[in-house]
Design an enzyme around this catalytic site. Sequence first.
Site, PDB file in Angstrom:
ATOM      1  N   ASN A 179      23.495  31.523  31.782  1.00 23.89           N
ATOM      2  CA  ASN A 179      24.058  31.481  31.213  1.00 23.89           C
ATOM      3  C   ASN A 179      25.825  31.124  32.029  1.00 23.89           C
ATOM      4  OD1 ASN A 179      25.854  33.123  30.042  1.00 23.89           O
ATOM      5  ND2 ASN A 179      26.290  34.155  31.579  1.00 23.89           N
TER       6      ASN A 179
ATOM      7  N   ARG B  56      29.310  36.939  23.809  1.00 20.24           N
ATOM      8  CA  ARG B  56      28.400  35.584  24.647  1.00 20.24           C
ATOM      9  C   ARG B  56      29.431  34.778  24.852  1.00 20.24           C
ATOM     10  NH1 ARG B  56      25.508  37.828  20.190  1.00 20.24           N
ATOM     11  NH2 ARG B  56      22.779  38.038  20.397  1.00 20.24           N
TER      12      ARG B  56
ATOM     13  N   ASP C  91      30.992  30.355  32.472  1.00 22.22           N
ATOM     14  CA  ASP C  91      29.810  30.484  31.622  1.00 22.22           C
ATOM     15  C   ASP C  91      29.598  29.381  31.107  1.00 22.22           C
ATOM     16  OD1 ASP C  91      28.509  33.092  29.600  1.00 22.22           O
ATOM     17  OD2 ASP C  91      29.160  31.948  28.186  1.00 22.22           O
TER      18      ASP C  91
ATOM     19  N   ARG D 239      11.604  34.221  33.682  1.00 21.60           N
ATOM     20  CA  ARG D 239      12.686  34.859  33.180  1.00 21.60           C
ATOM     21  C   ARG D 239      13.898  34.593  32.742  1.00 21.60           C
ATOM     22  NH1 ARG D 239      16.994  38.277  35.863  1.00 21.60           N
ATOM     23  NH2 ARG D 239      17.174  40.541  35.307  1.00 21.60           N
TER      24      ARG D 239
ATOM     25  N   ASP E  17      17.589  35.399  33.385  1.00 23.66           N
ATOM     26  CA  ASP E  17      18.551  36.649  33.265  1.00 23.66           C
ATOM     27  C   ASP E  17      20.184  36.138  32.522  1.00 23.66           C
ATOM     28  OD1 ASP E  17      19.509  37.875  35.240  1.00 23.66           O
ATOM     29  OD2 ASP E  17      21.754  36.402  35.764  1.00 23.66           O
TER      30      ASP E  17
ATOM     31  N   HIS F  44      23.665  37.712  27.245  1.00 28.33           N
ATOM     32  CA  HIS F  44      25.045  36.739  27.035  1.00 28.33           C
ATOM     33  C   HIS F  44      25.048  35.610  26.480  1.00 28.33           C
ATOM     34  CE1 HIS F  44      27.035  41.001  29.045  1.00 28.33           C
ATOM     35  NE2 HIS F  44      26.089  40.740  29.731  1.00 28.33           N
TER      36      HIS F  44
ATOM     37  N   GLU G 260      15.968  38.729  29.642  1.00 22.73           N
ATOM     38  CA  GLU G 260      16.562  40.144  30.208  1.00 22.73           C
ATOM     39  C   GLU G 260      17.847  40.365  28.991  1.00 22.73           C
ATOM     40  OE1 GLU G 260      19.918  42.429  33.136  1.00 22.73           O
ATOM     41  OE2 GLU G 260      19.437  40.119  32.867  1.00 22.73           O
TER      42      GLU G 260
ATOM     43  N   ASN H 115      13.754  47.893  37.721  1.00 26.05           N
ATOM     44  CA  ASN H 115      14.254  46.832  37.756  1.00 26.05           C
ATOM     45  C   ASN H 115      15.199  46.357  39.096  1.00 26.05           C
ATOM     46  OD1 ASN H 115      16.062  46.985  36.840  1.00 26.05           O
ATOM     47  ND2 ASN H 115      15.868  44.908  35.931  1.00 26.05           N
TER      48      ASN H 115
ATOM     49  N   ARG I 170       4.838  44.640  34.896  1.00 22.35           N
ATOM     50  CA  ARG I 170       5.818  44.116  35.986  1.00 22.35           C
ATOM     51  C   ARG I 170       5.464  46.039  37.196  1.00 22.35           C
ATOM     52  NH1 ARG I 170      11.369  41.707  34.951  1.00 22.35           N
ATOM     53  NH2 ARG I 170      11.988  43.920  35.520  1.00 22.35           N
TER      54      ARG I 170
END
Length: 510
Positions: free
Chosen positions: A113, A171, A180, A208, A210, A214, A246, A311, A350
Amino acid sequence: MQLSLLFLFIGVCSAHYNPNVEAGRTSIVHLFEWRWEDIAAECERYLGPNGFGGVQISPASENLIMTNRPWEERYQPVSYKICTRSGNEEEFSDMVNRCNNVGVHIYVDVVMNHMTGYGAGVGTSSTCGSYFNSGAREFKGVPYSFLDFNEYKCKSSSGGIDHYSDAYQVRDCQLLGLLDLALEKDYVRCKIADYLNHLISIGVAGFRLDASKHMWPGDIKAVISRLDNLNTTWFPNDTRPFIYQEVIDLGGGTISASEYFGNGRVTEFKYGAKLGNVIRKWNGEKMAYLKNWGEDWAFMPSDRALVFIDNHDNQRGHGAGGASILTFFDSQLYKMGVGFMLAHPYGFTRVMSSYQWPRYFVNGKDTNNWMGPPSNANGSIKAVTINADTTCGNDWVCEHRWRQIKNMIIFRNVVDGQSFANWWDNGSNQIAFGRGNKGFIIFNNDDWNMDIKLNTGLPAGLYCDVISGQKEGTDCTGKQITVSIEGFARFQISNTAEDPFVAIHVNAKL
Ligand SMILES: *[C@@H]1O[C@H](CO)[C@@H](O)[C@H](O)[C@H]1NC(C)=O
Ligand SMILES: *[C@@H]1O[C@H](CO)[C@@H](O)[C@H](O)[C@H]1NC(C)=O
Ligand SMILES: *[C@@H]1O[C@H](CO)[C@@H](O)[C@H](O)[C@H]1NC(C)=O
Ligand SMILES: *[C@@H]1O[C@H](CO)[C@@H](O)[C@H](O)[C@H]1NC(C)=O
């Protein structure tokens, strides 16, 4: 309208939901902040032999070196070189090889991201010495320039996310000051896909993603569509990488987890938050209500969900879930929570494996929750040492090595594919259920003892409880449970027991 769009996505990309674990293995463990050489050793000496399917590792890409080395520095990329405090590329490859060779696959936490924050400054204070200038948006190790960031797209007044109700800000603007990336650009998508394809060629099984909330789902899709199939040295031809995103969606927000189903699985954050409330008996919740646990609790479809009790974020009060989240700090309740999750058929599971830190609460907030992993004076991460009693040293908690949790990982493998069966509850916090004719679990989370005869669905015989002990050779180090010809067994569980639950399965029959 929205529904038909959803079905379209699901049809196109069905392969990324498969976790790519070996047959007979059903869960992964997050070895948070471990060094690659310790993970390689753990695969060989513990995870492989005990039926773990894989390891989620901390981000592998070069990161900013921050003062006092907090854990968040791993989420501040400087380049895509495999070069962090966990180890270099040679150590990474060695880990992937050795883990794959014992049937344990590697899942990489990927930060795509953003790059490091605008406050990072200028220089080479990065884990591999790559040059960056965060003010000028320059990252020589990739390379990225100011053209590769969302500066001009973000419409908030601060440049950060001022309003989470505005999906465009979430986003397009800076999350916590992190620069970003312009994921709509082909160049940026290619740089990220090159990094992931490099990891795939080494032999990893999935990713995964992250901070997926976003990123626009379509931008993630464009990166995923550039990914190679997995390396055929270890995986069947044409195997797609496992993707889990995520996305924190506790319901009622602007951004919904379902927007991401087209790309792969999604983290179900409601799972740990709600189960924490039930097991803590907060808000009038009772374990009896777990009878319809799953989609009926407003969770996403089981085959889209990646589930967990805690987590690395919410175990220290970050991210979602709040105070109800169960962690190793509440070990008795935590073991029940993890035990319930691993016995229940919902979702892909998990488990968490943590390090200790000295919590210090000021006004209800842990002011030490920033602390990074156990480290030496020179900044290197401490080795995971193993004590004579199989626990870990050097402040590594190793929840995955707790007998109750390790044995429930095996329980889940044994009951894989079996239906949810023989539910019983007392209308309060005593519950039991089975998985076909392979396994049975019973909890006493009430404030009084229980003594009850129940139908387990299991074949007649003498079973070893894998919570109070385990089967070792022909012996049982814990409680023994006799199942009658009719499948009934008597369970006596004290509410003051160290672990007020019992689990039996056909591979622990005496
Ligand atoms: C797959 O892994 C093997 C063993 O590490 C390696 O030799 C090979 O180059 C890899 N294949 C691809 C296509 O990257
Ligand atoms: C996998 O693909 C390779 C290369 O196309 C082919 O030679 C091999 O026979 C395939 N293996 C299987 C099991 O289909
Ligand atoms: C850092 O310290 C540890 C423990 O004393 C030592 O094993 C390691 O080699 C040191 N690393 C470097 C790069 O000096
Ligand atoms: C729960 O179970 C106990 C004994 O197992 C019983 O005495 C009690 O009445 C049950 N029901 C409730 C609602 O507590």
